[in-house]
Design a protein around this motif. Sequence first.
Motif, mmCIF file in Angstrom:
data_model
loop_
_atom_site.group_PDB
_atom_site.id
_atom_site.type_symbol
_atom_site.label_atom_id
_atom_site.label_comp_id
_atom_site.label_asym_id
_atom_site.label_seq_id
_atom_site.Cartn_x
_atom_site.Cartn_y
_atom_site.Cartn_z
ATOM 1 N N ARG A 182 0.838 -1.205 0.000
ATOM 2 C CA ARG A 182 0.000 0.000 0.000
ATOM 3 C C ARG A 182 0.872 1.255 0.000
ATOM 4 N N GLU A 183 1.942 1.208 0.750
ATOM 5 C CA GLU A 183 2.850 2.364 0.780
ATOM 6 C C GLU A 183 3.508 2.570 -0.586
ATOM 7 N N ARG A 184 3.950 1.473 -1.191
ATOM 8 C CA ARG A 184 4.687 1.587 -2.450
ATOM 9 C C ARG A 184 3.780 1.926 -3.627
ATOM 10 N N LEU A 185 2.520 1.569 -3.509
ATOM 11 C CA LEU A 185 1.614 1.757 -4.649
ATOM 12 C C LEU A 185 0.637 2.908 -4.420
ATOM 13 N N ARG A 186 0.928 3.691 -3.425
ATOM 14 C CA ARG A 186 0.012 4.794 -3.108
ATOM 15 C C ARG A 186 -0.195 5.664 -4.344
ATOM 16 N N GLY A 187 -1.437 5.944 -4.653
ATOM 17 C CA GLY A 187 -1.719 6.805 -5.791
ATOM 18 C C GLY A 187 -2.074 6.046 -7.066
ATOM 19 N N LEU A 188 -1.753 4.748 -7.112
ATOM 20 C CA LEU A 188 -2.082 3.974 -8.322
ATOM 21 C C LEU A 188 -3.546 3.555 -8.372
ATOM 22 N N ALA A 189 -4.073 3.225 -7.232
ATOM 23 C CA ALA A 189 -5.382 2.583 -7.203
ATOM 24 C C ALA A 189 -6.511 3.436 -7.764
ATOM 25 N N PRO A 190 -6.603 4.732 -7.456
ATOM 26 C CA PRO A 190 -7.741 5.491 -7.972
ATOM 27 C C PRO A 190 -7.827 5.438 -9.495
ATOM 28 N N ALA A 191 -6.684 5.529 -10.175
ATOM 29 C CA ALA A 191 -6.704 5.458 -11.627
ATOM 30 C C ALA A 191 -7.175 4.083 -12.094
ATOM 31 N N LEU A 192 -6.717 3.048 -11.387
ATOM 32 C CA LEU A 192 -7.128 1.695 -11.750
ATOM 33 C C LEU A 192 -8.619 1.505 -11.567
ATOM 34 N N LEU A 193 -9.120 1.983 -10.441
ATOM 35 C CA LEU A 193 -10.542 1.813 -10.170
ATOM 36 C C LEU A 193 -11.352 2.584 -11.207
ATOM 37 N N GLY A 194 -10.808 3.724 -11.676
ATOM 38 C CA GLY A 194 -11.498 4.488 -12.708
ATOM 39 C C GLY A 194 -11.556 3.753 -14.031
ATOM 40 N N ASP A 195 -10.594 2.856 -14.248
ATOM 41 C CA ASP A 195 -10.580 2.077 -15.491
ATOM 42 C C ASP A 195 -11.740 1.125 -15.597
ATOM 43 N N ASP B 20 -12.561 -8.206 0.055
ATOM 44 C CA ASP B 20 -13.550 -9.171 -0.436
ATOM 45 C C ASP B 20 -13.924 -10.157 0.673
ATOM 46 N N PRO B 21 -15.195 -10.157 1.097
ATOM 47 C CA PRO B 21 -15.595 -11.080 2.182
ATOM 48 C C PRO B 21 -15.323 -12.549 1.860
ATOM 49 N N ALA B 22 -15.287 -12.882 0.571
ATOM 50 C CA ALA B 22 -15.030 -14.284 0.201
ATOM 51 C C ALA B 22 -13.652 -14.743 0.670
ATOM 52 N N ARG B 23 -12.738 -13.814 0.889
ATOM 53 C CA ARG B 23 -11.389 -14.187 1.323
ATOM 54 C C ARG B 23 -11.253 -14.186 2.843
ATOM 55 N N TRP B 24 -12.262 -13.708 3.539
ATOM 56 C CA TRP B 24 -12.158 -13.623 5.003
ATOM 57 C C TRP B 24 -12.347 -14.991 5.649
ATOM 58 N N ALA B 50 -9.862 -2.169 -0.567
ATOM 59 C CA ALA B 50 -10.305 -2.469 -1.936
ATOM 60 C C ALA B 50 -9.373 -1.831 -2.962
ATOM 61 N N GLU B 51 -8.781 -0.694 -2.631
ATOM 62 C CA GLU B 51 -7.855 -0.056 -3.571
ATOM 63 C C GLU B 51 -6.640 -0.947 -3.823
ATOM 64 N N LEU B 52 -6.110 -1.536 -2.774
ATOM 65 C CA LEU B 52 -4.964 -2.428 -2.972
ATOM 66 C C LEU B 52 -5.390 -3.682 -3.732
ATOM 67 N N LEU B 56 -3.691 -5.292 -7.137
ATOM 68 C CA LEU B 56 -3.256 -6.685 -7.278
ATOM 69 C C LEU B 56 -3.956 -7.356 -8.462
ATOM 70 N N ALA B 57 -5.201 -6.964 -8.703
ATOM 71 C CA ALA B 57 -5.942 -7.575 -9.814
ATOM 72 C C ALA B 57 -5.345 -7.204 -11.165
ATOM 73 N N ALA B 58 -4.528 -6.147 -11.217
ATOM 74 C CA ALA B 58 -3.934 -5.726 -12.491
ATOM 75 C C ALA B 58 -2.720 -6.563 -12.866
#
Lengths: 196, 186
Positions: A182-195, B20-24, B50-52, B56-58
């Motif tokens: 999470r520390e190393r990838l901070r800032g990547l996720a919002p763009a990904l989620l927007g995709d 994801d609750p499925a992984r809990w 969920a952001e992380l 990972l899904a990418a």
Amino acid sequence: VEAGSEVAAENDDHLDDDLILRVGRGDRDAFHTLVERHLARIVAFAGRVLGDRTAAEDVAQETFLRLWTAAARWRPTGARLTSWLHRVALNLCLDRRARRPEPPLDDVAEPADPAPAGPGIVHRREVGEVVRRALAGLPDAQRIAITLCHFQGLRNIEAAEVMDVSVEALESLLARGRRTLRERLRGLAPALLGDD
Amino acid sequence: MADAMSQARLEDILDAYGADPARWPAAERDAALALLARSPDARARRAAAAELDACLAAVPDVVPASDLGARIVAATPARPARPPRRAWRRFAVLVPLAAAAALAVWLGRDVPRGTGGGDAVETAALTAELDTLELPTDALLDVAVVDSLDEDPPTFGCRPGELGCPDLDSADDRQSRRFPRRSPHA
């Protein structure tokens, strides 16, 4: 894991048990079926641990050869074949890593992906590569724990069994690994989620 | 109704397993979902997890060559190696028969000729195969006989669930029973 998927997993286990019993009697067709059922998953696992597709395929081949050799001793007493395959593959990966130094991250082979690349896909691939490198930079135990639970979909008890650690230790490895990512990838996720 | 879960435990779960609750852990899922339903803080924490997960899904999978499965099958030996227990089983059938024959010889050796002498020759031949047995009852002390009585492989040194090792857990709920000492949260 929803109830339906648990039932499906149990049916899969029973099918695996039947196939292993046949393999134990030297049934090559049953062995082929077992290989086809589990090969992609084991290659993906070894690939994430080793960071190299060719090495991952070698590990997968050796893993299934051991299954072929040991199947006559299989007794359907509740052990899941997926756990056993992951454990054997992990041991082979670690043996391999012990014999050969880890290649620099820049030398890690690219995964094969022949799909056409649109703009969104290119972006996703780039992000995926950044995340892959971040994962590769984690300590082995943390990366293996995340690989088993997140990518391979093993339950916490199964992953702990494969790594031969307690569930509490597994949770600690997962949490530390994910925190670092999470520390190393901070800032990547919002763009990904927007995709998506 | 699920037991109440603390915010700290939910954060541990999200940190370790993601959003994801499925992984809990199955045993804690309902309590975690109940806490999420009533706590905005918990929901914010889950969104961060969920952001992380999305990152990972990418990561693409490593995909095997299309012919790898066929190559693996082609590279295996003609038959899987048979375990040594099979040989013991065959021997285990012969030993009691030979022991019975030897016992017959032992009991009948003072019997006058003409009362089953042909059988005695036959059983003597069988006994000769067991050249280390001096008395018929020695066969009962032979290691092969003792081993053959135990159909299960030894548990010493085995891990539960490993191939070839007996797994005491044959019940449906493996997740909660396989490692009872290790899994208070599982």
